[in-house]
Write a protein that holds these residues in place. Sequence first.
Motif: not given
Length: 661
Positions: A189-194
């Motif tokens: 999964i590729i995501t961001a903190d916010e």
Amino acid sequence: MSSIESVLQENRIFNPSPEFVAQANVSGMDAYKALCAEAEADYEGYWGRLARENIVWKQPFTTVLDESKAPFYQWFPDGKLNISWNCLDKNVEAGLGDKTAIIFEADKGEVTKVTYRELLSRVAKFANALKGLGVKKGDRVIIYLPMSIEGVVAMQACARIGAIHSVVFGGFSAAALRDRIEDAGAVLIITADEQCRGGKNIPLKPAVDEALTLGGCGSVRNVVVYQRSGGPANMVAGRDLWWHDLVAGQSETCEPEWVDAEHPLFLLYTSGSTGKPKGVQHSTGGYLLLAILTMKWTFDIKPTDVFWCTADIGWVTGHTYGTYGPLACGGTEIVFEGVPTYPDAGRFWKMIQTHKASVFYTAPTAIRALIKLGEGHPEHHPEKYDLSSLRLLGTVGEPINPEAWMWYHEKVGGGRCPIVDTWWQTETGAHMITPLPGATPTVPGSCTLPFPGIMAAIVDETGHELEWGKGGFLVIKRPWPSMIRTIWGDPERYRKNYYPEELGGKLYLAGDGSVRDPKTGYFTIMGRIDDVLNVSGHRLGTMEIESALVSNPLVAEAAVVGKPHDIKGEAIVAYVVLKRARPVGEEAKQLANDLRNHVAHEIGPIAKPDEIRFGDNLPKTRSGKIMRRLLRTLARGEEITSDVSTLENPAILDQLKEVVK
Ligand code: WTA
């Protein structure tokens, strides 16, 4: 949604200006007709020619269309290519290395520009990082990122190594994310903190953490986190990795994985009338072809254009006209992180002015919202900005009412820009019915004529083509290169949904109702024929929302319908029966609020019902079928005039008129 009557009354015609026609990629109606005739005469020859002219193939194809496994069609099956190479390396090799590929504007206004050379290097580095994590060709990767350069890089990097990406809109909840992770069997999964939207920081990583605790996500080995804001990220040792750590020291070159044209490029989950969202699977070669052709012919894209599609990468529009189409054409595009109303309702217009956008593509719901806000705040009205760089406008996602069309035309387009009202779907990959701006005279509220080579028609419930003027089911009669290939993991559902036996099994059923103008043959879309709602251009299944409601322990039964809404197109109305007595007054208010939040938790804030109405029961036939037709009438606030004597409990209708405020 505009009613059929209001559409049929519309008879204003806008011809493309001679100046636009003179410079257009498809110049004049005769040029459009010639392309259609070429496709009619030799369908495979036509698509084969275009695929050779527009795509750089590593290995040329010899077969154009293989129909032997219909309706599982294959396009250019023995050709090999890489879509990221076609979007990046191709342009750098052609001398566009220093051209700006992406102009990124962040929520708070900071601007970052990336050239083709830089973008290629960033994609290669990230692709190498993914390989280093063991991601292989055919593996599924979930991308849960805000609008960002990283979003485009992540998608392109997956494509570069043959991994199949599945972008999940950042507005979906942990539960919705979990369903998609599980169905896709994702390894990463590729995501961001916010994410930063409208001046607020909204957590993203916690939703991933929550999704992974909900079960069914055992396939996931790693989570890559892009540090957007420095918000809490709760990095789990051994599982979670920072994007910046991963790319540090990676090589700037990455040999692309040359894949078959049919190799799946991405899955994108979308709502249908039954069950959970389905993973629409797209191919590499055929998809790329229509992404390029529609950029060239619908958007008339030129080397000097600054193209801006406002759609999020979480939707198909953000895929075809955000990540792939503009880059495959060597264009300069704008990627915008924020929302149209922050810091004020002039944001879009200010950005067009600053970046000198020339082609602008957005949704009718945004236009309608900005019309309203512009009235209240004349200082943010488009007329207050210099929009002279614009030369072409587009809309997508839902029917545009003629009033909004006219406002867009006059106030945004200064009366000089053609408007392309593009009808298409997640499943179609690219525009299917749309004006070509230098050829097709436009009529407000109509998506006009099929894209050259697309065999669109309107049929009755037995699959027979209807004469113009009669409303029916919108179908596409022949397979086309960018079409959905299957539903991930559920080929039978694909066949039943899109090639139903009732219509003979050979027609692609779009799920929309449509009518053609008796004189011009122009198509007008009347909305979905199934239980799919279109709320602010977002596709939501009524069943999905009902399941979300029923998953609340207090709820015994729920029925969801749509009702027309001035700005959103459709609003969500939920009828709910509790396991306890029907609530009234303050209690009803509190419970309605809880249920709305519950739906947001199960699906996402976009699925929150606008209205909740409580009943002791739902109107049902004696055989127990919920009478949705009545619920729709009640939702619109109209009187029920039909005979309700077959209802099990007609008295219930009065209760259900009451909206919890
Ligand atoms: C609707 C979005 C009227 C339609 C690209 C379709 C439209 C659904 C138009 C697909 C348009 C899309 N005029 N209706 N120009 N474009 N629609 O999959 O009901 O999110 O079936 O794809 O949006 O929505 P989806």
